[in-house]
Design a protein around this motif. Structure first.
Motif, PDB file in Angstrom:
ATOM      1  N   VAL A   1       0.831  -1.202   0.000  1.00 30.25           N
ATOM      2  CA  VAL A   1       0.000   0.000   0.000  1.00 30.25           C
ATOM      3  C   VAL A   1       0.867   1.254   0.000  1.00 30.25           C
ATOM      4  O   VAL A   1       0.611   2.207  -0.758  1.00 30.25           O
ATOM      5  CB  VAL A   1      -0.963  -0.010   1.202  1.00 30.25           C
ATOM      6  CG1 VAL A   1      -1.668   1.333   1.334  1.00 30.25           C
ATOM      7  CG2 VAL A   1      -1.981  -1.126   1.057  1.00 30.25           C
TER       8      VAL A   1
ATOM      9  N   SER B   1      -6.403   1.079  -6.574  1.00 29.70           N
ATOM     10  CA  SER B   1      -6.389   2.004  -5.445  1.00 29.70           C
ATOM     11  C   SER B   1      -7.158   3.262  -5.823  1.00 29.70           C
ATOM     12  O   SER B   1      -7.299   3.582  -7.011  1.00 29.70           O
ATOM     13  CB  SER B   1      -4.946   2.359  -5.062  1.00 29.70           C
ATOM     14  OG  SER B   1      -4.893   3.093  -3.858  1.00 29.70           O
TER      15      SER B   1
ATOM     16  N   THR C   1       2.298   1.757  -3.412  1.00 30.93           N
ATOM     17  CA  THR C   1       1.267   2.193  -4.355  1.00 30.93           C
ATOM     18  C   THR C   1       0.970   3.679  -4.204  1.00 30.93           C
ATOM     19  O   THR C   1       0.918   4.429  -5.193  1.00 30.93           O
ATOM     20  CB  THR C   1      -0.024   1.378  -4.139  1.00 30.93           C
ATOM     21  OG1 THR C   1       0.245  -0.007  -4.380  1.00 30.93           O
ATOM     22  CG2 THR C   1      -1.128   1.849  -5.071  1.00 30.93           C
TER      23      THR C   1
ATOM     24  N   LEU D   1      -1.744  -6.127  -5.807  1.00 30.57           N
ATOM     25  CA  LEU D   1      -2.627  -4.973  -5.970  1.00 30.57           C
ATOM     26  C   LEU D   1      -3.758  -5.267  -6.948  1.00 30.57           C
ATOM     27  O   LEU D   1      -3.522  -5.826  -8.020  1.00 30.57           O
ATOM     28  CB  LEU D   1      -1.818  -3.779  -6.471  1.00 30.57           C
ATOM     29  CG  LEU D   1      -2.606  -2.512  -6.841  1.00 30.57           C
ATOM     30  CD1 LEU D   1      -3.179  -1.862  -5.589  1.00 30.57           C
ATOM     31  CD2 LEU D   1      -1.706  -1.535  -7.611  1.00 30.57           C
TER      32      LEU D   1
ATOM     33  N   THR E   1      -7.123   1.028  -0.870  1.00 34.66           N
ATOM     34  CA  THR E   1      -6.358   0.170  -1.767  1.00 34.66           C
ATOM     35  C   THR E   1      -6.862  -1.253  -1.617  1.00 34.66           C
ATOM     36  O   THR E   1      -6.936  -1.771  -0.502  1.00 34.66           O
ATOM     37  CB  THR E   1      -4.855   0.239  -1.442  1.00 34.66           C
ATOM     38  OG1 THR E   1      -4.426   1.602  -1.513  1.00 34.66           O
ATOM     39  CG2 THR E   1      -4.053  -0.593  -2.422  1.00 34.66           C
TER      40      THR E   1
END
Length: 408
Positions: free
Chosen positions: A244, A274, A247, A271, A260
């Motif tokens: 996270v 997000s 990202t 992932l 996210t």
């Protein structure tokens, strides 16, 4: 409040957002295309001021609030949903108000751009390709590998997400698409799904909670419930936190909320996407029940007001959506009994008696819901399951009703 009080300009907010602004000591100005809309009416009435403005039109928005740049107090525009977050960021930059950079919100909105950068900077790459022509979809899906997922590059809310299991699925989808659909096609990630609520200030990100999302298992289908905090070991929690942070840093997130979404695969967290806004309203409500108010925290930090103290999540809270069979809802047995169960905090049925039960979609996750609190994740699951088993809808198939009416 005095004219020297900081001002929060709120784009079509929920009532809870207006109340959050007041709680942290800010004045509120609500902007909405239609102040009489049922979804905005209460918020507009509770605000210090409200104006009818189609804020989706940037020039009109600037004409409506441009004069606020001359105020001597701190002012910022806030949007707590996907479209409004991007527009708020653009307005803040145009008027030199504090807030998240427009580029950061746009980066998080573009799934393909974000995916490519996160793949480069983390040890958790996900196979993907752009697909800007429907005629190329089958070939793109073949290269990514089946099963794979096709979805809009800038979509949100689980809309128009398609699972492609084979070339035939890609061909069928391509036939229904416009010629230039602007899709991202990526590998299907298998495993439990989590959403991570975070708050950023001056480019530093604080994880507020990791929420376990219960789903039907197919991309694009609505969630069936949430548990928070997620019951994870320390190593998994740390790896999700790292993903996270990477990202949000990649996107250039500087301030405000984010959500996210990740899948915990056999190789570790990966992932999904997000967003520069809080997640589902239900998740925010559950988090609020533990003492963390995301809108209040955001408005306070951006406007330089004292922020609410962070609240530790010392108990488990959860929600499950109730799903009824199709037909006419004539009653709900066991409602009072379920609502009285120890640990149950809320139980609501969203379908009026005598109404047709709608189909569940990405916008209609269920036909009601139950929330509960417990000391452990196991106890939480047990009380939610018992409540759901206790609620017994009395639904009559529409065809049965028609036959009864005809016989009469």
């Amino acid at each position: 409040m005095t004219p020297q009080t900081p001002l929060a300009v709120l784009l079509s907010p929920r009532l809870a957002v207006v109340e959050a602004a007041r709680e942290v000591g800010a004045r509120s100005l609500v902007l909405a295309p239609d102040l009489t809309d049922p979804d905005i009416r209460e918020a507009a009435a509770a605000a210090d001021e409200a104006m009818t403005v189609d804020w989706r039109d940037h020039p009109r928005l600037m004409m409506a609030i441009g004069h606020l740049a001359n105020l001597s107090v701190r002012v910022s525009v806030f949007g707590f949903a996907e479209p409004s977050a991007l527009i708020a960021a653009r307005a803040n930059e145009a008027l030199r108000f504090p807030g998240n950079p427009h580029a950061a919100v746009a980066y998080l909105t573009d799934k393909a751009a974000l995916r490519g950068k996160v793949n480069q900077l983390t040890g958790a790459p996900v196979r993907f390709e752009h697909c800007d022509r429907a005629a190329h979809l089958a070939a793109v899906a073949e290269r990514v590998g089946f099963p794979c997922v096709a979805k809009p590059r800038t979509g949100f809310g689980g809309q128009d997400v398609h699972l492609l299991r084979a070339a035939a699925d890609a061909a069928l989808l391509a036939a229904d698409l416009p010629p230039e659909p602007a899709l991202i096609v990526e590998e299907f990630l298998e495993g439990p799904e989590y959403s991570v609520e975070a708050h950023s200030q001056d480019g530093k990100h604080r994880i507020l909670v990791i929420t376990r999302k219960h789903t039907s298992g197919t991309p694009g289908c609505p969630e069936t419930g949430y548990d928070l905090p997620a019951d994870l070991d320390d190593d998994t929690t740390d790896r999700i936190h790292q993903l996270v942070h990477a990202t949000l840093n990649t996107a250039g997130q500087r301030s405000g909320p984010s959500q996210t979404e990740v899948i915990l695969t056999e190789e570790g967290p990966r992932l999904i996407e997000s967003h520069a806004h809080p997640g589902e309203d239900r998740v925010s409500e559950l988090l609020l029940s533990t003492g963390t108010d995301i809108p209040a925290l955001t408005i306070a930090t951006v406007l330089g007001l004292p922020a609410p103290a962070p609240a530790p999540a010392d108990r488990y809270v959860g929600m499950r959506f109730l799903r009824f069979p199709p037909g006419l809802l004539e009653g709900v047995d066991g409602f009072a009994e379920a609502r009285g169960l120890p640990g149950v905090t809320r139980l609501e049925i969203d379908v009026p008696l005598g109404s047709h039960v709608p189909e569940t979609t990405s916008r209609v996750a269920g036909h009601g819901f139950v929330t509960a609190v417990a000391d452990t994740s196991q106890e939480l699951e047990a009380v939610l399951r018992k409540a759901m088993d206790t609620v017994r809808p009395v639904v009559v198939a529409a065809s049965s009703k028609e036959e009864e009416h005809t016989a009469a």
